[in-house]
Design a protein around this motif. Structure first.
Motif, PDB file in Angstrom:
ATOM      1  N   LYS A 196       0.839  -1.190   0.000  1.00 12.35           N
ATOM      2  CA  LYS A 196       0.000   0.000   0.000  1.00 12.35           C
ATOM      3  C   LYS A 196       0.882   1.251   0.000  1.00 12.35           C
ATOM      4  CE  LYS A 196      -4.055  -2.089   1.254  1.00 12.35           C
ATOM      5  NZ  LYS A 196      -4.208  -2.973   0.167  1.00 12.35           N
ATOM      6  N   ALA A 197       0.304   2.374  -0.374  1.00 10.81           N
ATOM      7  CA  ALA A 197       1.061   3.623  -0.462  1.00 10.81           C
ATOM      8  C   ALA A 197       1.568   4.078   0.885  1.00 10.81           C
ATOM      9  CB  ALA A 197       0.214   4.714  -1.095  1.00 10.81           C
ATOM     10  N   SER A 237      -3.109   4.906  -4.641  1.00 10.25           N
ATOM     11  CA  SER A 237      -1.879   4.807  -3.848  1.00 10.25           C
ATOM     12  C   SER A 237      -1.169   6.150  -3.769  1.00 10.25           C
ATOM     13  CB  SER A 237      -0.940   3.755  -4.441  1.00 10.25           C
ATOM     14  OG  SER A 237      -1.488   2.468  -4.294  1.00 10.25           O
TER      15      SER A 237
END
Length: 192
Positions: free
Chosen positions: A19-20, A146
């Motif tokens: 994930k970002a 993201s």
């Protein structure tokens, strides 16, 4: 070679489903130097945290490989700088159908994407392609989401930022009917 390494790193991160919010993921944006951007003469910075994000489409040709997207990012910038006389590409970030994010003006420089009211208070992200009748691939949507999570994690986007389609802030069909329907379902989308 640096571009190839960067693209491979992004592909590996995407395959692993990171994930970002993961620090490494915030570093996967293809920098200007790697897509061959012209030098910028823009100087006005945004005040952070930024409260809005405006999503648009270029309404031009899509790109689904890094090589095509590099060329498309250059084409968009050349049009904005050499034809329209802007100080740089209008957008803060460009999203390719290859699932990569291409740095435009970046996080902190005011864009020229949505007019004098919205430019000083928003991040402009554009999807490279025309999304009136077709949707971007899921990897492009994930890249955009993201990117936004990364902006919040870095303190550049306000945690309660609002997403608006380009058509909500200017007279335009952008971001295209199909992409607009997608972003209307995003948790931060503002519906009038």
């Amino acid at each position: 070679m640096a571009l190839l390494c960067s693209l491979l790193a992004w592909a590996l991160l995407a395959l692993k489903g990171l994930k970002a919010e993961d620090e490494a993921c915030c570093g996967t944006i293809v920098p200007r130097s790697e897509w061959g951007a012209l030098p910028s003469t823009c100087a006005r910075e945004l005040e952070v945290p930024v409260p809005y994000v405006v999503v648009s489409h270029t309404a031009g040709s899509p790109c689904d490989t890094p090589a095509l997207c590099l060329q498309q990012a250059q084409n968009v910038q050349h049009y904005h700088v050499r034809t329209l006389g802007y100080c740089d590409v209008a957008y803060n970030f460009l999203i390719g159908e290859d699932g990569l994010v291409y740095e435009g003006r970046g996080w902190k420089v005011k864009g020229d994407h949505s007019g004098p009211t919205w430019n000083p208070m928003s991040i402009g992200i554009t999807f490279m392609g025309n999304y009136m009748k077709r949707v971007p691939p899921p990897r492009a949507i994930r890249a955009a989401q993201s990117l936004l999570a990364c902006g919040v994690a870095q303190g550049i986007l306000s945690p309660n930022y609002e997403v608006r389609g380009h058509r909500q802030v200017q007279q335009t069909q952008s971001p295209g009917d199909q992409l607009y329907e997608i972003i209307r379902k995003w948790p931060h989308h503002y519906e009038e």
